[in-house]
Design an enzyme around this catalytic site. Structure first.
Site, PDB file in Angstrom:
ATOM      1  N   GLU A 174       0.826  -1.217   0.000  1.00  0.00           N
ATOM      2  CA  GLU A 174       0.000   0.000   0.000  1.00  0.00           C
ATOM      3  C   GLU A 174       0.858   1.263   0.000  1.00  0.00           C
ATOM      4  OE1 GLU A 174       0.457  -2.210   2.293  1.00  0.00           O
ATOM      5  OE2 GLU A 174       0.234  -1.467   4.345  1.00  0.00           O
ATOM      6  N   CYS A 279      16.542  -6.713   0.430  1.00  0.00           N
ATOM      7  CA  CYS A 279      16.653  -7.904   1.292  1.00  0.00           C
ATOM      8  C   CYS A 279      18.027  -8.542   1.122  1.00  0.00           C
ATOM      9  CB  CYS A 279      15.562  -8.899   0.976  1.00  0.00           C
ATOM     10  SG  CYS A 279      15.745  -9.631  -0.646  1.00  0.00           S
TER      11      CYS A 279
HETATM   12  P1  NAD Z   1       5.884  -5.856   5.400  1.00  0.00           P
HETATM   13  O1  NAD Z   1       5.960  -7.220   5.980  1.00  0.00           O
HETATM   14  O2  NAD Z   1       5.563  -4.717   6.301  1.00  0.00           O
HETATM   15  O3  NAD Z   1       4.770  -5.815   4.246  1.00  0.00           O
HETATM   16  C1  NAD Z   1       4.748  -6.755   3.215  1.00  0.00           C
HETATM   17  C2  NAD Z   1       3.316  -6.962   2.764  1.00  0.00           C
HETATM   18  O4  NAD Z   1       2.550  -7.483   3.849  1.00  0.00           O
HETATM   19  C3  NAD Z   1       2.636  -5.676   2.323  1.00  0.00           C
HETATM   20  O5  NAD Z   1       1.894  -5.937   1.158  1.00  0.00           O
HETATM   21  C4  NAD Z   1       1.743  -5.303   3.507  1.00  0.00           C
HETATM   22  O6  NAD Z   1       0.555  -4.680   3.104  1.00  0.00           O
HETATM   23  C5  NAD Z   1       1.439  -6.636   4.144  1.00  0.00           C
HETATM   24  N1  NAD Z   1       1.335  -6.552   5.601  1.00  0.00           N
HETATM   25  C6  NAD Z   1       1.994  -5.688   6.426  1.00  0.00           C
HETATM   26  N2  NAD Z   1       1.668  -5.939   7.705  1.00  0.00           N
HETATM   27  C7  NAD Z   1       0.810  -6.977   7.698  1.00  0.00           C
HETATM   28  C8  NAD Z   1       0.143  -7.713   8.718  1.00  0.00           C
HETATM   29  N3  NAD Z   1       0.291  -7.406  10.001  1.00  0.00           N
HETATM   30  N4  NAD Z   1      -0.657  -8.740   8.356  1.00  0.00           N
HETATM   31  C9  NAD Z   1      -0.801  -9.072   7.062  1.00  0.00           C
HETATM   32  N5  NAD Z   1      -0.196  -8.402   6.039  1.00  0.00           N
HETATM   33  C10 NAD Z   1       0.597  -7.374   6.354  1.00  0.00           C
HETATM   34  O7  NAD Z   1       7.264  -5.617   4.626  1.00  0.00           O
HETATM   35  P2  NAD Z   1       7.762  -4.269   3.936  1.00  0.00           P
HETATM   36  O8  NAD Z   1       8.150  -3.308   4.998  1.00  0.00           O
HETATM   37  O9  NAD Z   1       6.816  -3.826   2.885  1.00  0.00           O
HETATM   38  O10 NAD Z   1       9.071  -4.798   3.188  1.00  0.00           O
HETATM   39  C11 NAD Z   1      10.330  -4.868   3.792  1.00  0.00           C
HETATM   40  C12 NAD Z   1      10.624  -6.275   4.254  1.00  0.00           C
HETATM   41  O11 NAD Z   1      10.544  -7.163   3.157  1.00  0.00           O
HETATM   42  C13 NAD Z   1      12.044  -6.426   4.777  1.00  0.00           C
HETATM   43  O12 NAD Z   1      12.015  -7.212   5.940  1.00  0.00           O
HETATM   44  C14 NAD Z   1      12.780  -7.125   3.655  1.00  0.00           C
HETATM   45  O13 NAD Z   1      13.888  -7.894   4.047  1.00  0.00           O
HETATM   46  C15 NAD Z   1      11.696  -8.003   3.129  1.00  0.00           C
HETATM   47  N6  NAD Z   1      12.000  -8.437   1.773  1.00  0.00           N
HETATM   48  C16 NAD Z   1      12.428  -9.710   1.625  1.00  0.00           C
HETATM   49  C17 NAD Z   1      12.775 -10.167   0.363  1.00  0.00           C
HETATM   50  C18 NAD Z   1      13.293 -11.560   0.194  1.00  0.00           C
HETATM   51  O14 NAD Z   1      13.528 -11.955  -0.931  1.00  0.00           O
HETATM   52  N7  NAD Z   1      13.480 -12.329   1.255  1.00  0.00           N
HETATM   53  C19 NAD Z   1      12.672  -9.320  -0.745  1.00  0.00           C
HETATM   54  C20 NAD Z   1      12.205  -8.015  -0.547  1.00  0.00           C
HETATM   55  C21 NAD Z   1      11.870  -7.585   0.728  1.00  0.00           C
END
Ligand code: NAD
Length: 485
Positions: A174, A279
């Site tokens: 979002e 990541c």
């Molecule tokens: P996030 O977990 O906050 O959000 C990811 C998704 O989950 C979003 O679409 C969000 O709307 C949803 N979300 C958020 N909180 C939620 C909840 N409580 N319940 C259900 N859905 C929820 O992550 P972010 O801040 O958008 O991204 C950064 C994170 O992603 C970092 O930890 C990074 O390491 C990780 N990441 C990992 C990889 C990988 O390949 N392992 C790649 C890119 C990013």
């Protein structure tokens, strides 16, 4: 307010709430994103489920034609997509272009589906009995994306899902949903049958609805570890396929035989590229031996201090802002925790940034980091270089292998045997040898281990077809009393 794309049409979300989409380079609101509801998911899954009944019958060679058309459209729009990525995420245009091109490569690779989806055949497994396998599409898959790669990450999944005959519902972050609006406009131009690709905006309510809807067969997630665990446990408890890529803490080891100048430049780019919001970003640089540490420290302090920050649209800028004020404050707090725990603050990236509009930090360099410190354990997701020193290579390997995260790791060395030992013994599964960001390309699979990945089959590459298909194994005998032919 931006719209959803369901059943081949742009539609308003039923959301009662929305969140602002902020340009992190100036803090200004660009648009707003609806926080969609279970009802929106129900509509999208219904459309995808209906579309699946026809789409699964379309021969794979016809299915991939839409991807060829999309590839051409994406190529023609790289610059506009990259500018949107920079606008809503903040990374530099060079980084944004690179990420869009990585995404396009996923589409290219998924056009190989006629090869990937082939089954096996073995004649005469017993006398007169043959065995055949086939990989059938399963139905509706869902994708949930993080903020840090608005264009690229969703491409890790859906081209492979639809090329193998499934339909898809995507929920972007979002915080950065605008790039996907444009990508879906391009998908629309390919003439893809309605309902095959659907877009629903929102947050937790949409995620939970996707993970629990009876007609969703599998969920692909990328984001932080707590949410990855939630998605994996919720979806898999209901018998769905789930692959959930989580957070990371990435270590880089510098051996005394490394080419120090190039290693430092490569390591710094790994830590500060995309303002540390990758990541695969390097975090803790473990130097083996006092002399290695001294040399790395000297060069790192100089190089990190020279990095230019600013709006990623400016070609002279090397590093853009972090995603939000909240993120900036969290990173500042982590830097302070290191100081409070006895680390040495060599370059303080918190200085001279608060007068800038937007959410800027400069690169920080922290020395004398030890394993017990908070910064050495938590994901920072910001431009902070942590320098640590150990006596032996084995100590470095043991430290990395005690970490709960296991996404990526890098060794800087000129020794083949050292590199071989590292690859064999280290826990993280995406490994770089003198490579700062060893991101597997579209034709290999992508994913970590331990708290960085929940599931069995990793993202993209030929093996991801196994995630999106059910294998059938047919043992067959043709009975005949007479040779009637
Ligand atoms: P996030 O977990 O906050 O959000 C990811 C998704 O989950 C979003 O679409 C969000 O709307 C949803 N979300 C958020 N909180 C939620 C909840 N409580 N319940 C259900 N859905 C929820 O992550 P972010 O801040 O958008 O991204 C950064 C994170 O992603 C970092 O930890 C990074 O390491 C990780 N990441 C990992 C990889 C990988 O390949 N392992 C790649 C890119 C990013």
């Amino acid at each position: 307010m931006i719209q959803d794309y369901i059943d081949g049409k742009w539609a308003s979300s039923s959301a009662k709430n929305s969140v602002p989409i902020i340009n992190p380079a100036d803090g200004k609101e660009i648009n707003s994103c609806p926080m969609g509801t279970e009802a929106d998911v129900a509509l999208a899954v219904k459309a995808a489920h209906q579309a699946f009944q026809q789409w699964k019958l379309v021969p794979v060679v016809e299915r991939i034609q839409y991807l060829f058309k999309l590839k051409t459209l994406l190529d023609a729009n790289v610059e506009e997509l990259a500018r949107l990525v920079t606008q809503e995420h903040g990374k530099t245009l060079v980084e944004a272009r690179g990420s869009v091109k990585r995404g396009i490569q996923m589409v290219e690779t998924a056009t190989g589906m006629p090869t990937f989806q082939k089954g096996e055949f073995l004649e005469d497994i017993a006398r007169g009995i043959d065995c055949v396998t086939m990989k059938q599409p399963m139905g509706v898959f869902a994708g949930i994306a993080p903020f840090n790669f608005p264009a690229m990450v969703p491409f890790w999944f859906w081209p492979f899902a639809i090329a193998s005959g499934n339909t898809f519902v995507l929920k972007p972050s979002e915080r950065v949903p605008l790039t996907q609006q444009l990508i879906f406009k391009l998908i629309e131009q390919t003439g893809l049958p309605k309902g095959v690709m659907n877009l629903v905006h929102g947050g937790k309510e949409v995620v939970t609805a996707l993970c629990t809807h009876p007609d969703v067969k599998g969920v692909c997630f990328v984001g932080s570890t707590p949410v990855a665990k939630y998605v994996y446990t919720t979806a898999s408890a209901l018998g769905k396929r789930a692959q959930a890529l989580g957070g990371a803490k990435n270590f880089m080891v510098v051996l005394p035989d490394a080419t120090i100048d190039k290693s430092v430049a490569t390591a710094l780019e790994s830590v500060i590229g995309c303002a540390g919001e990758r990541c695969l970003a390097g975090s803790v640089i473990i130097c083996v031996g006092d002399e290695t540490y001294k040399q790395v420290k000297e060069r790192m302090v100089k190089s990190a201090s020279d990095v230019s920050i600013g709006n990623g649209m400016d070609p002279n800028v090397q590093m853009g802002p972090v995603i939000s004020q909240e993120s900036k404050e969290r990173i500042k707090g982590l830097i302070q925790s290191a100081v409070d725990e006895g680390a040495q603050l060599l370059v303080d990236g918190r200085k001279d940034v608060d007068h800038l509009p937007g959410f800027f930090l400069k690169p920080s360099v922290i020395g004398e980091v030890s394993e017990k410190m908070r910064v050495a354990k938590e994901e920072i997701f910001g431009p902070v270089v942590l320098l640590a020193k150990v006596k032996t290579f084995d100590e470095a390997i043991s430290w990395i292998n005690r970490c709960s995260f296991a996404n990526t790791t890098t060794l800087f060395t000129s020794s083949g045997p050292a590199a071989r030992k590292f690859c064999s013994e280290i826990a993280p599964t995406m490994i770089g040898i003198n490579i700062g960001v060893p991101a597997p390309m579209s034709f290999f699979s992508f994913g970590g281990s331990r708290d960085s990945f929940f599931g069995d089959i990793k993202a993209h590459g030929a093996s991801s077809v196994n995630f999106f298909t059910e294998e059938k194994i047919i043992t067959q005998r043709w009975m005949s009393d007479a040779n009637v032919w």
